[in-house]
Scaffold this motif. Structure first.
Motif, mmCIF file in Angstrom:
data_model
loop_
_atom_site.group_PDB
_atom_site.id
_atom_site.type_symbol
_atom_site.label_atom_id
_atom_site.label_comp_id
_atom_site.label_asym_id
_atom_site.label_seq_id
_atom_site.Cartn_x
_atom_site.Cartn_y
_atom_site.Cartn_z
ATOM 1 N N SER A 91 -76.964 -64.319 12.239
ATOM 2 C CA SER A 91 -76.050 -63.083 11.236
ATOM 3 C C SER A 91 -76.811 -62.186 11.180
ATOM 4 O O SER A 91 -78.104 -62.194 10.899
ATOM 5 C CB SER A 91 -75.432 -64.159 10.080
ATOM 6 O OG SER A 91 -76.329 -64.327 9.156
ATOM 7 N N LEU B 85 -75.906 -61.202 18.211
ATOM 8 C CA LEU B 85 -76.098 -62.649 17.592
ATOM 9 C C LEU B 85 -76.294 -63.307 18.747
ATOM 10 O O LEU B 85 -75.609 -63.259 19.905
ATOM 11 C CB LEU B 85 -74.822 -63.116 17.091
ATOM 12 C CG LEU B 85 -74.422 -62.204 15.488
ATOM 13 C CD1 LEU B 85 -73.337 -62.981 15.250
ATOM 14 C CD2 LEU B 85 -75.446 -62.086 14.472
ATOM 15 N N LYS C 80 -68.214 -67.449 14.991
ATOM 16 C CA LYS C 80 -69.271 -68.162 14.067
ATOM 17 C C LYS C 80 -68.444 -69.172 12.861
ATOM 18 O O LYS C 80 -69.094 -70.149 12.581
ATOM 19 C CB LYS C 80 -69.801 -67.156 13.152
ATOM 20 C CG LYS C 80 -69.248 -66.311 12.091
ATOM 21 C CD LYS C 80 -70.284 -65.416 11.086
ATOM 22 C CE LYS C 80 -69.573 -64.682 10.350
ATOM 23 N NZ LYS C 80 -70.390 -63.809 9.642
#
Length: 502
Positions: free
Chosen positions: A71, A112, A150
């Motif tokens: 993140s 990411l 996510k």
């Protein structure tokens, strides 16, 4: 060269927009002399968990961490990020005054999933989170495929098993299951090693599929020009070690059975078999319940577990009941009142039992076992040893003392599922040969899982094997119970799956 260009063009045509952007970023880095794939080593000093657990000692000290970027947040002159390593996550804090404007700008372009190393000092934020205040960093591997979104991770079961590496990245509980798997297998070894057992390795390729009733995988040995079998069990070779003078042996390893697949069965699975001279099946019950309790406490801190919402108590001693008694309890059929095979066959027909051969060939003992499987197994929720199996279905087992219709064999059950199988091992070579001969007749009657005669094993028995207790159990299935996993595929890193091409 032309073929490579064609392949690259085809690949680029099939890339998603995100994959294309990531490859463009990689090309820019390579052009700038910052190819992340030219990084060969990272001088990592600490893991995330070590830093958090030793904060008082490490506060203000310089550390180097490395992990996957999971993140990023923040704008302008400050960026916060999370790195995920083997043990968990650690927060990074990057400030323009510490890393420089150009470097901070570059960090913001990282995606990411990229792998990053970072050096900095340990501190706590105002929110109390242990953080590394970064002074320098490096991109050490570029992730060319985006991770799942996510907040949802990888959820589709089939996709999770096919892309296990992504499953491990996005679902921390999955990684925890496999850490527990390691600890359970370590615990089994600890328990046995501490009691004088030695670990043996036996052949994966065998000339006869022996030691269990199962359908094998067949392969061909080119040099010897002969068909061979992937082993279905380690039993016969381990017993030969007992003959040779090893008094306590075991093997943890892969077996292969070319049979059905479901939540409890995988064609390739991990099992353990152990043999101890001068013992019988009562000693094997003690070993089994104590191994299970030892491993349970090792990974869960208690001998009690919750499996699929049901409380299970692994604490020894486990319940012990004969097959005759449990069948009477669950089905109402009193085996001792059955006079002959014909009467047993009539009961089997009445109960709708099915067999691999014609009903007229079925014996009393086989009917008893079928009644057990039909009416009893699923009711055995708490750990239970079912003892004294019919001789017809136990060709490698000593007869029951005082009753030759039965053998000194038991199976252990938890949550309605078989966990283990054990015997007072048959060591009379004359009786063993007659039992194998009967198994050959069973094959002729249509049972393709019946045993074959292994002359090497028979030769070993004729040399002389002392009274011996033997035990085998599915390691994967024990791990399922101790990790509350519904499917065997959840405890095998790379389970067997059907090819997508088909």
């Amino acid at each position: 060269m032309a073929n490579e260009e064609i392949n690259n063009n085809e690949l680029e045509a099939n890339l998603s927009e995100q994959e294309g952007i990531r490859r463009d970023k990689l090309a820019a880095l390579q052009q700038a002399g910052k190819d992340p794939f030219d990084v060969y080593k990272v001088n990592k000093t600490h893991n995330s968990e070590t830093i958090k657990n030793n904060y008082d000692e490490l506060e203000g000290k310089t550390v180097t961490v490395a992990g996957r970027l999971m993140s990023k947040r923040g704008q302008g002159k400050v960026v916060f990020a999370d790195l995920q390593d083997r043990d968990g996550r650690i927060q990074l804090f990057l400030k323009i005054n510490d890393v420089g404007e150009e470097n901070l700008k570059e960090f913001k372009t990282y995606d990411l999933g990229d792998w990053v190393s970072a050096e900095g000092t340990v501190f706590k934020t105002r929110m109390g989170e242990v953080t590394v205040h970064v002074t320098s960093f490096q991109l050490i591997c570029k992730s060319l495929k985006p991770l799942p979104e996510k907040f949802h991770g990888l959820k589709d079961p089939d996709l999770r098993y096919r892309q296990r590496e992504v499953d491990l990245i996005t679902n921390p509980e999955v990684k925890d299951t496999f850490y527990k798997r390691f600890k359970i297998i370590q615990g089994i070894r600890e328990y046995l090693d501490q009691r004088g057992f030695i670990e043996i390795e036996t052949p994966m390729l065998q000339t006869i599929a022996g030691g269990a009733a199962a359908r094998p995988f067949i392969t061909h040995h080119n040099t010897l020009d002969m068909d061979m079998y992937l082993r279905i069990a380690t039993e016969l070779h381990l017993k030969r070690c007992i003959v040779g003078g090893f008094e306590k042996v075991y093997e943890i390893g892969k077996n292969f059975r070319n049979e059905g697949m479901d939540v409890r069965h995988n064609p390739e699975f991990t099992a353990i078999e152990l043999y101890q001279a001068f013992t019988d099946y009562n000693d094997m019950m003690d070993i089994m319940e104590n191994i299970a309790a030892y491993c349970c406490e090792k990974v869960n801190g208690t001998t009690k577990i919750s499996y699929q919402g049901t409380e299970i108590d692994m604490t020894p001693p486990w319940r012990r009941v004969t097959m005759v008694d449990i069948v009477k309890e669950c089905s109402g059929v009193d085996y001792n009142a059955i006079k002959d095979n014909a009467e047993a066959q009539a009961i089997a027909k009445e109960k709708g039992l099915e067999f691999k051969k014609d009903l007229s060939e079925v014996t009393k003992g086989e009917v008893l076992n079928a009644l057990f499987e039909e009416f009893c197994e699923e009711k055995l929720i708490q750990p239970t040893f079912v003892v004294d199996y019919p001789v017809e279905i136990s060709p490698l087992t000593k007869k029951k003392r005082g009753n030759e219709e039965f053998t000194e064999r038991f199976e252990g059950f938890i949550y309605g599922r078989e966990l283990c199988n054990a015997y007072s091992e048959l060591n009379d070579p004359i009786v063993q040969r007659s039992r194998f001969a009967q198994q050959e007749k069973e094959r002729e009657l249509g049972d393709d899982e019946a045993y074959e005669i292994d002359e090497d094993f028979m030769s070993a028995l004729e040399t002389g094997m002392p009274p011996t207790g033997g035990l085998g159990f599915g390691v994967d299935r024990l791990i399922m119970f101790l990790t509350d996993s519904a499917s065997i595929r959840d405890v095998i890193l790379f389970p067997t799956l059907k090819s997508l091409d088909k």
